[in-house]
Scaffold this active site. Sequence first.
Site, mmCIF file in Angstrom:
data_model
loop_
_atom_site.group_PDB
_atom_site.id
_atom_site.type_symbol
_atom_site.label_atom_id
_atom_site.label_comp_id
_atom_site.label_asym_id
_atom_site.label_seq_id
_atom_site.Cartn_x
_atom_site.Cartn_y
_atom_site.Cartn_z
ATOM 1 N N ASP A 70 106.819 -28.032 41.395
ATOM 2 C CA ASP A 70 105.800 -28.788 42.147
ATOM 3 C C ASP A 70 106.275 -28.939 43.593
ATOM 4 O O ASP A 70 107.468 -28.814 43.877
ATOM 5 C CB ASP A 70 105.578 -30.180 41.541
ATOM 6 C CG ASP A 70 104.455 -30.936 42.264
ATOM 7 O OD1 ASP A 70 103.337 -30.403 42.353
ATOM 8 O OD2 ASP A 70 104.698 -32.045 42.778
ATOM 9 N N SER A 71 105.316 -29.221 44.479
ATOM 10 C CA SER A 71 105.672 -29.436 45.876
ATOM 11 C C SER A 71 106.562 -30.675 46.020
ATOM 12 O O SER A 71 107.316 -30.778 46.985
ATOM 13 C CB SER A 71 104.403 -29.628 46.703
ATOM 14 O OG SER A 71 103.674 -30.719 46.186
ATOM 15 N N CYS A 116 101.424 -27.697 39.823
ATOM 16 C CA CYS A 116 100.876 -28.129 41.110
ATOM 17 C C CYS A 116 99.544 -27.398 41.263
ATOM 18 O O CYS A 116 99.505 -26.161 41.192
ATOM 19 C CB CYS A 116 101.844 -27.737 42.216
ATOM 20 S SG CYS A 116 101.226 -28.015 43.885
ATOM 21 N N CYS A 147 95.124 -33.068 40.667
ATOM 22 C CA CYS A 147 96.334 -32.994 41.484
ATOM 23 C C CYS A 147 97.379 -33.736 40.675
ATOM 24 O O CYS A 147 97.105 -34.833 40.166
ATOM 25 C CB CYS A 147 96.123 -33.674 42.831
ATOM 26 S SG CYS A 147 97.669 -33.858 43.763
ATOM 27 N N HIS A 169 99.851 -35.381 41.391
ATOM 28 C CA HIS A 169 100.267 -36.699 41.885
ATOM 29 C C HIS A 169 99.305 -37.803 41.427
ATOM 30 O O HIS A 169 99.686 -38.968 41.355
ATOM 31 C CB HIS A 169 100.261 -36.727 43.416
ATOM 32 C CG HIS A 169 101.449 -36.086 44.055
ATOM 33 N ND1 HIS A 169 101.722 -34.749 43.940
ATOM 34 C CD2 HIS A 169 102.441 -36.607 44.835
ATOM 35 C CE1 HIS A 169 102.826 -34.472 44.633
ATOM 36 N NE2 HIS A 169 103.271 -35.582 45.176
ATOM 37 N N GLU A 201 103.676 -40.442 47.400
ATOM 38 C CA GLU A 201 104.996 -40.056 47.909
ATOM 39 C C GLU A 201 105.699 -41.246 48.587
ATOM 40 O O GLU A 201 106.905 -41.283 48.671
ATOM 41 C CB GLU A 201 104.884 -38.885 48.899
ATOM 42 C CG GLU A 201 104.428 -37.576 48.258
ATOM 43 C CD GLU A 201 105.578 -36.776 47.609
ATOM 44 O OE1 GLU A 201 106.692 -36.799 48.120
ATOM 45 O OE2 GLU A 201 105.309 -36.143 46.571
#
Length: 271
Positions: free
Chosen positions: A8-9, A71, A190, A192, A156
């Site tokens: 994942d990023s 992702c 997504c 996240h 984040e």
Amino acid sequence: MTQIGVFDSGYGGLTILREMRKRLPQYDYLYLGDNARAPYGTRSFDVVLDFTWQAVEELFSHGCRLVILACNTASAKALRTIQQNFLPMKYPDRRVLGVIRPTAEVIGDITRNRHIGVFATPGTIQSGSYTMEVNKLFPDIKVNELACPMFVPLVENEEASGDGADFFVKKYLGIILEKDPDIDTLVLACTHYPLLFPKIRKFAPENIRVIAQGDLVADSLADYLRRHPEIERECSKNGTVEYLTTESTEKFNHLASTFMKKEVNAKRITL
Ligand code: DGL
């Protein structure tokens, strides 16, 4: 040891890894978060492809035979080129899978009135991948996609459960319901976004089903391994997880330990 690679990023893929570990605890996993270069969601096609391929090659260099792009942005922008061009040329015996197809496959069984909403990063929305993949399988479903550029920064920066998040959750829900008030299923496309699930659930109308991808992707991986015994046989089975990150390990270890409910000691790498 042949671990299953999970990329994942940043931290988002942990929501997928957690469900994989629940569903398939016997395997060994190697997680790579490109935290130093996250977010990917606002980057161009070429850059996402470039970064994703570097990460995949890194996981291959650790011996992974199978890599999951946990992702959506990377799945939307890089997966096809990797599967169709890069792998056959350079690594014909390795496999890379994404998260969009497994999600699209189950959506037809979930929506009753055939109106769905998709929340994702600007990059995923711009690619049109969800509408394309869902309509390939279920042409009767009306897909409404919406970019939610503020969600990843909130996650984040550990603000997903803070008061500031309420504003953006309500805002994006308002916009998508104005586009289509009949939506009965909302896909958090997504990795996240499941961290915002409690707030999205709280503010979304009760009749809307809010779908996170973790368990769908874990089911799809289980099915893939059943159908590909030649790959399954090679996956080592000691129930371990190792973590790599491109940023400093301190923040990664703190966030990942809280999220995975287990002490995480990541190794820093450069791509
Ligand atoms: N986790 C990524 C996804 O599923 C996006 C995060 C980012 O923008 O880097 O799309």
